[in-house]
Design a protein around this motif. Structure first.
Motif, PDB file in Angstrom:
ATOM      1  N   PRO A  40       0.978  -9.027  -0.800  1.00  0.00           N
ATOM      2  CA  PRO A  40       2.241  -8.949  -0.675  1.00  0.00           C
ATOM      3  C   PRO A  40       3.108  -7.581  -1.227  1.00  0.00           C
ATOM      4  O   PRO A  40       4.071  -7.553  -0.479  1.00  0.00           O
ATOM      5  N   LEU A  41       2.228  -6.842  -1.974  1.00  0.00           N
ATOM      6  CA  LEU A  41       2.831  -5.488  -2.249  1.00  0.00           C
ATOM      7  C   LEU A  41       2.525  -4.333  -1.363  1.00  0.00           C
ATOM      8  O   LEU A  41       2.943  -3.434  -1.324  1.00  0.00           O
ATOM      9  N   LYS A  42       1.626  -4.891  -0.394  1.00  0.00           N
ATOM     10  CA  LYS A  42       1.045  -3.796   0.626  1.00  0.00           C
ATOM     11  C   LYS A  42       2.165  -3.226   1.400  1.00  0.00           C
ATOM     12  O   LYS A  42       3.007  -3.969   2.222  1.00  0.00           O
ATOM     13  N   PRO A  46       2.416   2.151  -3.762  1.00  0.00           N
ATOM     14  CA  PRO A  46       1.018   2.688  -3.578  1.00  0.00           C
ATOM     15  C   PRO A  46      -0.243   1.573  -3.793  1.00  0.00           C
ATOM     16  O   PRO A  46      -0.081   0.912  -4.752  1.00  0.00           O
ATOM     17  N   LYS A  47      -1.138   1.812  -2.879  1.00  0.00           N
ATOM     18  CA  LYS A  47      -2.342   0.903  -3.302  1.00  0.00           C
ATOM     19  C   LYS A  47      -2.814   0.547  -4.593  1.00  0.00           C
ATOM     20  O   LYS A  47      -3.301   0.059  -5.128  1.00  0.00           O
ATOM     21  N   ASP A  51      -3.493  -2.256  -7.232  1.00  0.00           N
ATOM     22  CA  ASP A  51      -4.945  -2.070  -7.494  1.00  0.00           C
ATOM     23  C   ASP A  51      -4.811  -2.208  -9.257  1.00  0.00           C
ATOM     24  O   ASP A  51      -5.671  -2.969  -9.810  1.00  0.00           O
ATOM     25  N   ARG A  52      -4.193  -1.489  -9.860  1.00  0.00           N
ATOM     26  CA  ARG A  52      -4.002  -1.357 -11.370  1.00  0.00           C
ATOM     27  C   ARG A  52      -3.465  -2.883 -11.929  1.00  0.00           C
ATOM     28  O   ARG A  52      -3.813  -3.372 -12.697  1.00  0.00           O
ATOM     29  N   VAL A 395       3.131   8.111  -1.950  1.00  0.00           N
ATOM     30  CA  VAL A 395       2.793   8.159  -0.832  1.00  0.00           C
ATOM     31  C   VAL A 395       2.128   7.085  -0.104  1.00  0.00           C
ATOM     32  O   VAL A 395       1.205   6.617  -0.732  1.00  0.00           O
ATOM     33  N   ILE A 396       2.873   6.455   0.607  1.00  0.00           N
ATOM     34  CA  ILE A 396       2.438   4.941   1.193  1.00  0.00           C
ATOM     35  C   ILE A 396       2.191   5.190   2.828  1.00  0.00           C
ATOM     36  O   ILE A 396       3.121   5.475   3.324  1.00  0.00           O
ATOM     37  N   PRO A 397       0.947   4.971   3.193  1.00  0.00           N
ATOM     38  CA  PRO A 397       0.616   5.259   4.536  1.00  0.00           C
ATOM     39  C   PRO A 397       1.411   4.459   5.219  1.00  0.00           C
ATOM     40  O   PRO A 397       1.658   2.885   4.939  1.00  0.00           O
TER      41      PRO A 397
END
Length: 412
Positions: A40-42, A46-47, A51-52, A395-397
């Motif tokens: 949902p957060l993608k 940031p990844k 992940d944290r 920085v979000i690709p």
């Protein structure tokens, strides 16, 4: 946990060990289970941040599943760290509040799961778990004392530690009431399990303060410097706390099996406090010189004796209400009062029998004095938002359609 803490490992290893001994009741306990946070957060955060969040939540689950009460401090640290990350999801500017389905399971009603898509529900569940863990730790401080036949420096230290933990737990629950529940909309509140409803949390909050006052009375009874006035005040305050907690819990609809046990525990403690309050009020009243003072004192002692008997029945009812538990051996104030109340009632009613016969119109149980409640919860402050939420550094690709479709296939 809850009463289950002594039966199972913290998170519910099903192998039974023994019937638990309960001094401080843990009303309920829930632990997080696997929830899909990353998808949902993608593309929104940031990844590594997603992940944290997932890693910390999984760590909490594993700690709760595999460890016992000795790991409570480590669990609390993990929950506090998780909160500092979780608070960022509640930021309305980010728009993530209603994206993640958070899943928890209860350890008190057959591992029942609850799933709610609301980040404030997750915050509520985390802080509530912190409160329950702290109550569990307070209980563990007092269990060893039940095997000690005399008062010791160690038991005094444990009582002091238990009071500190009880007011800390009350602080967590007070924060739930004042700062978190107000953030949750009515349609989500309707979905909350019974133990996370406002009246039940309030009952647990007041119960923690009531048990803290119970510990203070235990210390006062063991102290040569504590006056009768101090002991009476503490007993009356304890009675007020448990009376309020009983009212809160009795107004809750659809109490489950564990809720009924919680209610029976509060009734037991209420009756113990009432017996103590009448006993100490009788001792103070008996110091008067008028016949009416002695008659009132005898009424207090006889009432204390009758209520003490009721409290023992209430204790048995609590133990037999599922899940079955054991009550501690009489200790603290009740160890003293179990002996003194019957003795004093018999002695004083015999001593003043002639007054009771002559002045039957004065044979009325006096009202107990009311005092301002002195024990307060420790103020809890939500941890500061983790620096990882400083979005200007993100920085979000960009995610291509092909990548998006591939992710969906992997999830399926």
């Amino acid at each position: 946990m809850g009463c289950a803490v002594s039966v199972y490992r913290v998170g519910g290893n099903k192998k039974p060990l023994k019937i638990p001994l309960v001094t401080v009741l843990v009303p309920s306990i829930r632990i997080p289970i696997a929830s899909n946070i990353q998808k949902p957060l993608k593309g929104l955060v940031p990844k590594d941040l997603a992940d944290r969040l997932t890693s910390l939540r999984n760590q909490i689950f594993l700690l709760a599943e595999q460890t016992d009460v000795s790991a409570v401090p480590e669990l609390l640290r993990a929950l506090e760290e998780y909160l500092s990350l979780l608070v960022g999801i509640t930021d309305p500017e980010l728009g993530c509040r209603e994206l993640i389905e958070f899943k928890w399971k209860s350890l008190d009603d057959g591992q029942k799961e609850i799933c709610i898509v609301d980040s404030w529900f997750e915050v509520l569940s985390v802080v509530h778990m912190m409160a329950m863990l702290t109550l569990m730790e307070a209980n563990s401080k007092l269990i060893p004392d039940q095997t000690v036949s005399s008062e010791s420096e160690e038991s005094t230290d444990n009582i002091r530690s238990a009071v500190d933990l009880l007011v800390k737990a009350a602080g967590y629950l007070q924060f739930c009431l004042r700062e978190i529940l107000v953030q949750i909309p009515p349609h989500i509140k309707m979905k909350l399990p019974v133990d996370l409803q406002e009246s039940v949390i309030e009952a647990a909050y007041i119960q923690a303060l009531g048990q803290g006052t119970e510990m203070q009375l235990a210390s006062a009874v063991g102290s040569k410097n504590a006056t009768l006035s101090v002991k009476r005040r503490l007993a009356c305050e304890q009675l007020s706390y448990f009376g309020q907690a009983h009212y809160c819990l009795s107004t809750c609809d659809n109490l489950n099996g564990y809720g009924k046990k919680h209610l029976s525990f509060i009734k037991w403690k209420y009756l113990e406090a009432k017996a103590a309050a009448y006993y100490y009020h009788g001792l103070i009243t008996d110091k008067g010189t008028e016949p009416s003072c002695h008659i009132s004192a005898v009424c207090c002692f006889l009432a204390a004796e009758e209520i003490l008997t009721e409290s023992k029945k209430a204790c048995l009812n609590f133990c037999l209400t599922l899940p079955i538990t054991r009550a501690p051996a009489a200790w603290g104030a009740m160890k003293h009062l179990n002996k003194k109340i019957p003795e004093t009632a018999a002695k004083k009613s015999q001593m003043y029998a002639y007054l009771l016969e002559e002045e039957k119109s004065l044979d009325v149980l006096p009202d107990l004095p009311e005092f301002e409640l002195s024990l307060k919860a420790d103020e809890y402050q939500m941890p500061d938002k983790d620096a990882a939420w400083e979005s200007e550094k993100w920085v979000i690709p960009n995610q291509t359609l092909k990548t998006h479709l591939t992710d969906d296939e992997e999830d399926d």
